[in-house]
Design an enzyme around this catalytic site. Structure first.
Site, mmCIF file in Angstrom:
data_model
loop_
_atom_site.group_PDB
_atom_site.id
_atom_site.type_symbol
_atom_site.label_atom_id
_atom_site.label_comp_id
_atom_site.label_asym_id
_atom_site.label_seq_id
_atom_site.Cartn_x
_atom_site.Cartn_y
_atom_site.Cartn_z
ATOM 1 N N CYS A 76 0.831 -1.205 0.000
ATOM 2 C CA CYS A 76 0.000 0.000 0.000
ATOM 3 C C CYS A 76 0.872 1.264 0.000
ATOM 4 O O CYS A 76 2.075 1.223 0.266
ATOM 5 C CB CYS A 76 -0.995 -0.013 1.166
ATOM 6 S SG CYS A 76 -0.407 0.760 2.681
ATOM 7 N N HIS A 83 1.429 -2.872 8.795
ATOM 8 C CA HIS A 83 0.211 -2.565 8.048
ATOM 9 C C HIS A 83 -1.027 -3.009 8.837
ATOM 10 O O HIS A 83 -1.184 -4.183 9.167
ATOM 11 C CB HIS A 83 0.213 -3.241 6.672
ATOM 12 C CG HIS A 83 -1.018 -2.898 5.900
ATOM 13 N ND1 HIS A 83 -1.077 -1.834 5.027
ATOM 14 C CD2 HIS A 83 -2.264 -3.434 5.926
ATOM 15 C CE1 HIS A 83 -2.304 -1.735 4.544
ATOM 16 N NE2 HIS A 83 -3.055 -2.702 5.072
ATOM 17 N N ASN A 123 -10.234 8.457 9.704
ATOM 18 C CA ASN A 123 -11.374 8.132 8.854
ATOM 19 C C ASN A 123 -11.418 6.619 8.671
ATOM 20 O O ASN A 123 -10.378 5.982 8.467
ATOM 21 C CB ASN A 123 -11.238 8.826 7.496
ATOM 22 C CG ASN A 123 -11.300 10.336 7.632
ATOM 23 O OD1 ASN A 123 -12.038 10.855 8.456
ATOM 24 N ND2 ASN A 123 -10.530 11.045 6.829
ATOM 25 N N HIS A 180 -4.554 2.151 5.043
ATOM 26 C CA HIS A 180 -3.510 1.861 6.050
ATOM 27 C C HIS A 180 -3.814 2.826 7.186
ATOM 28 O O HIS A 180 -3.835 4.052 6.959
ATOM 29 C CB HIS A 180 -2.117 2.105 5.437
ATOM 30 C CG HIS A 180 -0.957 1.833 6.360
ATOM 31 N ND1 HIS A 180 0.101 1.000 6.019
ATOM 32 C CD2 HIS A 180 -0.671 2.307 7.596
ATOM 33 C CE1 HIS A 180 0.979 0.964 7.013
ATOM 34 N NE2 HIS A 180 0.538 1.756 7.983
ATOM 35 N N HIS A 229 -4.266 5.532 9.713
ATOM 36 C CA HIS A 229 -3.537 6.795 9.890
ATOM 37 C C HIS A 229 -4.387 7.753 10.693
ATOM 38 O O HIS A 229 -5.611 7.761 10.597
ATOM 39 C CB HIS A 229 -3.141 7.408 8.546
ATOM 40 C CG HIS A 229 -4.277 7.576 7.581
ATOM 41 N ND1 HIS A 229 -4.770 6.523 6.840
ATOM 42 C CD2 HIS A 229 -5.015 8.660 7.238
ATOM 43 C CE1 HIS A 229 -5.762 6.962 6.079
ATOM 44 N NE2 HIS A 229 -5.943 8.261 6.305
ATOM 45 N N HIS A 285 -4.928 11.771 11.369
ATOM 46 C CA HIS A 285 -4.668 13.152 10.965
ATOM 47 C C HIS A 285 -4.474 13.963 12.247
ATOM 48 O O HIS A 285 -5.313 13.899 13.158
ATOM 49 C CB HIS A 285 -5.864 13.727 10.202
ATOM 50 C CG HIS A 285 -6.203 13.005 8.929
ATOM 51 N ND1 HIS A 285 -5.820 13.455 7.689
ATOM 52 C CD2 HIS A 285 -6.898 11.861 8.711
ATOM 53 C CE1 HIS A 285 -6.266 12.625 6.752
ATOM 54 N NE2 HIS A 285 -6.932 11.651 7.351
#
Ligand code: 5GP
Ligand code: ZN
Length: 118
Positions: free
Chosen positions: A2, A44, A82, A93, A95, A97
């Site tokens: 990815c 991952h 999200n 993958h 994450h 923010h």
């Protein structure tokens, strides 16, 4: 592999802010605030739905270190992940923010009736 795994492997360049054995933090390529950083685990994991409590605990500490590193911990910031299609997740993958550097607005997030789901 990815996109974010390629960033971890340095196959795709990124502007790194903080890195340790387990996590990487780098600037978002399309910032939505004066400070917009992505924090990711080096292993991952598809999304928040799949993350273990143990990894999430370490991830929380790492996110706080990132906020301190870029000096937004005192002024305040927002952490968002999200999840899936309705959550607007574009990279599969996990994450987080990290957004800050200015007063962030808190608007509506969808055109759907907020009372419509339940
Ligand atoms: P999502 O919509 O999945 O929550 O967020 C994905 C984020 O990754 C977006 O904010 C987007 O700007 C960022 N992004 C996508 N591709 C790249 C890239 O190649 N490099 C960096 N630094 N950020 C990226
Ligand atoms: Zn990955």
């Amino acid at each position: 592999m990815c996109l974010f795994c390629k960033i971890i492997n340095k196959e795709i360049p990124s502007n790194v802010i903080l890195e340790d054995e387990d996590f990487l933090a780098f600037h978002d390529v399309n910032p939505k605030a004066p400070v917009h950083i992505l924090a990711i685990p080096k292993i991952h994991v598809d999304s928040f739905n799949e993350v273990s409590g143990e990894l999430m605990g370490k991830m929380s500490s790492f996110i706080k270190k990132v906020a301190q590193e870029v000096k937004i911990d005192k002024s305040g910031y927002r952490v968002i992940t999200n999840i899936g299609e309705n959550g607007g997740q574009e990279v599969q993958h996990l994450h987080f923010h990290i957004l800050g550097g200015a007063k962030l607005s808190w608007g509506h997030f969808s055109d759907a009736d907020p009372k419509g789901h339940f």
